[in-house]
Scaffold this motif. Structure first.
Motif, PDB file in Angstrom:
ATOM      1  N   GLU A   1       9.399  -3.649  -8.349  1.00  0.00           N
ATOM      2  CA  GLU A   1      10.365  -4.175  -7.020  1.00  0.00           C
ATOM      3  C   GLU A   1      11.082  -2.990  -6.768  1.00  0.00           C
ATOM      4  N   ILE A   2      11.272  -2.585  -5.578  1.00  0.00           N
ATOM      5  CA  ILE A   2      12.448  -1.461  -5.369  1.00  0.00           C
ATOM      6  C   ILE A   2      13.606  -2.282  -4.339  1.00  0.00           C
ATOM      7  N   VAL A   3      14.524  -2.410  -4.588  1.00  0.00           N
ATOM      8  CA  VAL A   3      15.466  -2.903  -3.887  1.00  0.00           C
ATOM      9  C   VAL A   3      16.696  -1.910  -3.806  1.00  0.00           C
TER      10      VAL A   3
ATOM     11  N   GLU B   1       9.027  -7.768   3.684  1.00  0.00           N
ATOM     12  CA  GLU B   1      10.337  -7.613   3.900  1.00  0.00           C
ATOM     13  C   GLU B   1      10.405  -7.383   5.340  1.00  0.00           C
TER      14      GLU B   1
ATOM     15  N   ASP C   1       5.642  -2.286  -3.050  1.00  0.00           N
ATOM     16  CA  ASP C   1       6.804  -3.066  -2.516  1.00  0.00           C
ATOM     17  C   ASP C   1       7.469  -2.107  -1.597  1.00  0.00           C
ATOM     18  N   THR C   2       8.475  -2.562  -0.611  1.00  0.00           N
ATOM     19  CA  THR C   2       9.132  -1.879   0.344  1.00  0.00           C
ATOM     20  C   THR C   2      10.527  -1.949   0.194  1.00  0.00           C
TER      21      THR C   2
HETATM   22 CA    CA Z   1      11.895  -4.660  -2.186  1.00  0.00          CA
END
Ligand code: CA
Ligand code: CA
Ligand code: CA
Length: 470
Positions: free
Chosen positions: A46-48, A376, A427-428
């Motif tokens: 996960e990248i947030v 996303e 992930d984005t």
């Molecule tokens: Ca993300």
């Protein structure tokens, strides 16, 4: 001057009118440049984007939550979660989804919380492993830049080594939305275990906090892990279950008007983009993509009386394995996908010889599925024409599929393929100004090269790539 412009416009319009095909006025495709923000991450899952100019990252294999500086890619470990169970390589267990409390680091926040989901060992015996999933809340200390004080919100959720899903988002209603996959049952090594995606909890199970039916679901939880009073009542029971009939919904994302979308991995064809409505049944394992009987029947290996003596095959179904067509399934709660990425073609060859490399068949790379790993919604106007598009990363193709949703939030055009590299896109995250799309890449496993053939030689393993509007 004005007249000259008008004349030029008239000439242009005449040229367009004279064209053989009636194309919409073409917008020059936006150009992006790629840089590597960070590398050396252990399978960032996960990248947030945090409000602190960092990308917050879960590293699936190591249990680390790492903050990556947007300015220079510097990595700081906020915590290493000690009891994460993660199998290296292809299996899907480990430290997965993460969401930041919307108040985190904003003003005089009294909610400095970070929510994560991970696999742990629920069997106290040291020589056996019982994988289960939990969601835990950590507290962030701005001064030390560390996470501490873990608080279990829910535990004992059933998982295996496969199809965990594990995406975790907080909605505009301040509820946790969480996807659990079907555990990869009824296929490969788990082919004699029944898929639970259509199973629903009984009132007695909910009272006993027995979550055994939660595989193949999207859950909705209060921020303390309890069941929201306005969750849907399905078959007379209110539980955490928000929707069901899911296979492996690794993407969950809210649009600008509060609509919830999920991306979902199909078996050989038909990864799905779904609009998630409370109480909806998304059809798995009875239907993949649309309910059209196209190159899919549900073969229930687990129901074969002699299952253990059968050899599992992706291509040949023995006579003792019960089969059902898609159209034999009917449920008033059934919801068709908004879009299939992508359906099979009639008579599709699922054993394409071009995917046999050095005598090893890597057929799945040649199937129509893209292996959708996240979703996303892009809500900026920085990239012309992109407002309200959903960005779906592909593990197999190292590509982002941009699906335009338009004003209504429904499908408004064909998917556009972006940012191809020889990587697996996991992930984005999107920069505050909307000009940069960050993409996390897997550390290992199979992707496709620039000719569309299988390769394990990844260009940027375990990295965060940054694609910036030129
Ligand atoms: Ca993300
Ligand atoms: Ca479906
Ligand atoms: Ca279908």
């Amino acid at each position: 001057m004005r007249t000259v412009r008008m004349r030029m416009l008239a000439v242009l319009l005449a040229a367009v009118a004279g064209a053989t095909t009636a194309a919409a006025p073409a917008q020059a495709a936006p150009k992006f440049t790629m840089t590597v923000l960070a590398s050396g991450l252990a399978n960032p899952w996960e990248i947030v984007r945090g409000p602190d100019a960092h990308l917050w990252t879960t590293e699936k294999f190591t249990g680390r939550i790492t903050r990556v500086s947007l300015a220079d890619g510097t990595k700081k470990t906020a915590v290493t979660i000690p009891d994460v169970v993660a199998t290296r390589g292809g299996p899907q267990d480990g430290l997965l989804g993460m969401a930041l409390h919307p108040d985190l680091l904003r003003g005089a926040s009294t909610n400095p919380y970070v929510y994560v989901s991970y696999t742990y060992d629920a069997d106290p015996a040291t020589d056996t492993l019982l994988r289960r999933q939990k969601i835990v809340r950590y507290t962030y200390d701005k001064a030390t830049e560390l996470l501490s004080s873990p608080l279990e919100l829910i535990s004992g959720m059933p998982v295996t080594i496969d199809h965990l899903s594990g995406r975790l988002v907080i909605g505009p209603d301040k509820k946790i939305y969480y996807s659990i996959g079907d555990g990869g049952k009824n296929q490969y090594t788990l082919y004699c275990e029944p898929i639970m995606a259509q199973a629903l909890p009984t009132a007695a199970q909910v009272a006993a906090r027995n979550w055994n039916t939660y595989q193949g679901k999207i859950l909705r939880l209060n921020l303390d892990g309890t069941i929201p009073l306005d969750n849907p009542v399905i078959n007379g029971v209110r539980s955490h279950v928000y929707t069901y009939g899911h296979r492996n919904a690794q993407g969950l994302t809210f649009g600008p008007t509060g609509l919830l979308y999920a991306s979902e991995q199909g078996p050989k064809s038909d990864d799905e983009l779904n609009l998630i409505v409370p109480g909806g049944n998304y059809g798995w394992p009875h239907v993949v993509g649309r309910r059209d009987n196209l190159e899919y029947t549900y073969a229930n290996w687990s129901a074969a009386p002699n299952c253990a003596s059968l050899e599992y095959s992706d291509f040949t179904i023995p006579a003792s394995v019960p089969q059902r067509t898609e159209t034999s399934f009917f449920d008033l709660r059934y919801v068709e996908p908004m879009r299939s990425l992508f359906p099979a073609t009639p008579g599709q060859n699922f054993q394409d010889p071009k995917c046999v490399v050095d005598g090893i068949a890597i057929y799945p790379i040649c199937w129509p599925t893209i292996a959708a790993s996240s979703a996303e919604v892009y809500t900026s106007t920085a990239v012309p024409g992109w407002w309200n598009s959903v960005l779906i990363p592909s593990l197999k193709y190292g590509t982002i599929y941009r699906v335009p949703l338009g004003l209504t939030g429904l499908i408004a055009g064909e998917p556009e393929l972006l940012f191809k590299t020889v990587n697996r896109y996991r992930d984005t995250a999107i920069s505050t100004d909307g000009r940069t799309i960050y993409v996390a890449t897997d550390g290992t496993s199979i992707a496709t090269d620039l000719n569309g053939l299988p390769t394990a030689d990844l260009a940027n393993p375990g990295s965060i790539l940054a694609f910036t509007l030129a």
